[in-house]
Design a protein around this motif. Structure first.
Motif, mmCIF file in Angstrom:
data_model
loop_
_atom_site.group_PDB
_atom_site.id
_atom_site.type_symbol
_atom_site.label_atom_id
_atom_site.label_comp_id
_atom_site.label_asym_id
_atom_site.label_seq_id
_atom_site.Cartn_x
_atom_site.Cartn_y
_atom_site.Cartn_z
ATOM 1 N N THR A 1 43.538 32.551 -67.610
ATOM 2 C CA THR A 1 43.878 31.216 -68.071
ATOM 3 C C THR A 1 42.975 30.201 -67.403
ATOM 4 O O THR A 1 42.148 30.532 -66.564
ATOM 5 N N GLU A 2 43.175 28.944 -67.741
ATOM 6 C CA GLU A 2 42.433 27.875 -67.092
ATOM 7 C C GLU A 2 42.686 27.883 -65.590
ATOM 8 O O GLU A 2 41.899 27.361 -64.826
ATOM 9 N N ALA A 3 43.784 28.472 -65.148
ATOM 10 C CA ALA A 3 44.086 28.538 -63.727
ATOM 11 C C ALA A 3 43.169 29.524 -63.004
ATOM 12 O O ALA A 3 43.133 29.540 -61.803
ATOM 13 N N GLN A 4 42.433 30.347 -63.743
ATOM 14 C CA GLN A 4 41.521 31.318 -63.145
ATOM 15 C C GLN A 4 40.125 31.166 -63.752
ATOM 16 O O GLN A 4 39.626 32.067 -64.412
ATOM 17 N N PRO A 5 39.479 30.035 -63.488
ATOM 18 C CA PRO A 5 38.201 29.796 -64.126
ATOM 19 C C PRO A 5 36.996 30.369 -63.384
ATOM 20 O O PRO A 5 35.880 30.315 -63.895
ATOM 21 N N TRP A 6 37.175 30.889 -62.186
ATOM 22 C CA TRP A 6 36.045 31.323 -61.375
ATOM 23 C C TRP A 6 35.653 32.750 -61.724
ATOM 24 O O TRP A 6 36.499 33.622 -61.847
ATOM 25 N N ARG A 7 34.328 32.984 -61.855
ATOM 26 C CA ARG A 7 33.829 34.324 -62.183
ATOM 27 C C ARG A 7 32.393 34.463 -61.688
ATOM 28 O O ARG A 7 31.707 33.478 -61.456
ATOM 29 N N TRP A 8 31.978 35.692 -61.539
ATOM 30 C CA TRP A 8 30.607 36.003 -61.146
ATOM 31 C C TRP A 8 29.834 36.556 -62.336
ATOM 32 O O TRP A 8 30.374 37.358 -63.098
ATOM 33 N N ARG A 9 28.591 36.156 -62.469
ATOM 34 C CA ARG A 9 27.667 36.842 -63.386
ATOM 35 C C ARG A 9 26.880 37.806 -62.513
ATOM 36 O O ARG A 9 26.281 37.409 -61.511
ATOM 37 N N LEU A 10 26.881 39.068 -62.874
ATOM 38 C CA LEU A 10 26.189 40.117 -62.133
ATOM 39 C C LEU A 10 24.818 40.307 -62.738
ATOM 40 O O LEU A 10 24.684 40.491 -63.953
ATOM 41 N N GLU A 11 23.769 40.265 -61.902
ATOM 42 C CA GLU A 11 22.393 40.264 -62.401
ATOM 43 C C GLU A 11 21.572 41.380 -61.771
ATOM 44 O O GLU A 11 21.777 41.735 -60.616
ATOM 45 N N ASP A 12 20.607 41.887 -62.540
ATOM 46 C CA ASP A 12 19.663 42.863 -62.011
ATOM 47 C C ASP A 12 18.497 42.119 -61.352
ATOM 48 O O ASP A 12 18.500 40.881 -61.295
ATOM 49 N N GLY A 13 17.510 42.838 -60.870
ATOM 50 C CA GLY A 13 16.386 42.237 -60.168
ATOM 51 C C GLY A 13 15.555 41.288 -61.006
ATOM 52 O O GLY A 13 14.892 40.397 -60.472
ATOM 53 N N ALA A 14 15.615 41.432 -62.328
ATOM 54 C CA ALA A 14 14.861 40.565 -63.231
ATOM 55 C C ALA A 14 15.693 39.392 -63.745
ATOM 56 O O ALA A 14 15.222 38.594 -64.550
ATOM 57 N N GLY A 15 16.945 39.297 -63.307
ATOM 58 C CA GLY A 15 17.816 38.211 -63.746
ATOM 59 C C GLY A 15 18.643 38.519 -64.973
ATOM 60 O O GLY A 15 19.380 37.669 -65.451
ATOM 61 N N GLY A 16 18.531 39.748 -65.482
ATOM 62 C CA GLY A 16 19.337 40.148 -66.633
ATOM 63 C C GLY A 16 20.758 40.483 -66.205
ATOM 64 O O GLY A 16 21.018 40.833 -65.057
#
Length: 82
Positions: free
Chosen positions: A12-27
């Motif tokens: 929900t809006e109460a849990q807006p935090w997240r990580w984007r996981l990236e490889d060495g090239a930024g993908g």
């Protein structure tokens, strides 16, 4: 990003935090769902989680992470190298 948090509840809006996981090239890395489908109620919770699980993330091919609050990039990419 999944519509569900780590407990299986709908994020929900109460849990807006997240990580984007990236490889060495930024993908984006599509790691195991138990590592990618995470959302958190606070920045501190998100940071604690990545601090605990960074070795698992690195083993899954994640080289860096970027933190988001909803759609706003907060910081990153942050390297997972020691």
């Amino acid at each position: 990003m999944s519509d569900f948090d780590q407990s299986g509840a709908r994020a929900t809006e109460a849990q807006p935090w997240r990580w984007r996981l990236e490889d060495g090239a930024g993908g984006v890395v599509e790691a195991a769902p138990d590592l990618t489908d995470k959302s958190f109620p606070s920045q501190a919770d998100a940071e604690s989680w990545v601090g605990e699980f960074w070795p698992d993330l690195a083993d899954a091919g994640v080289a860096a992470v970027t933190l988001f609050e909803a759609d706003r990039e907060v910081y990153g990419p942050m390297s997972l190298e020691a």
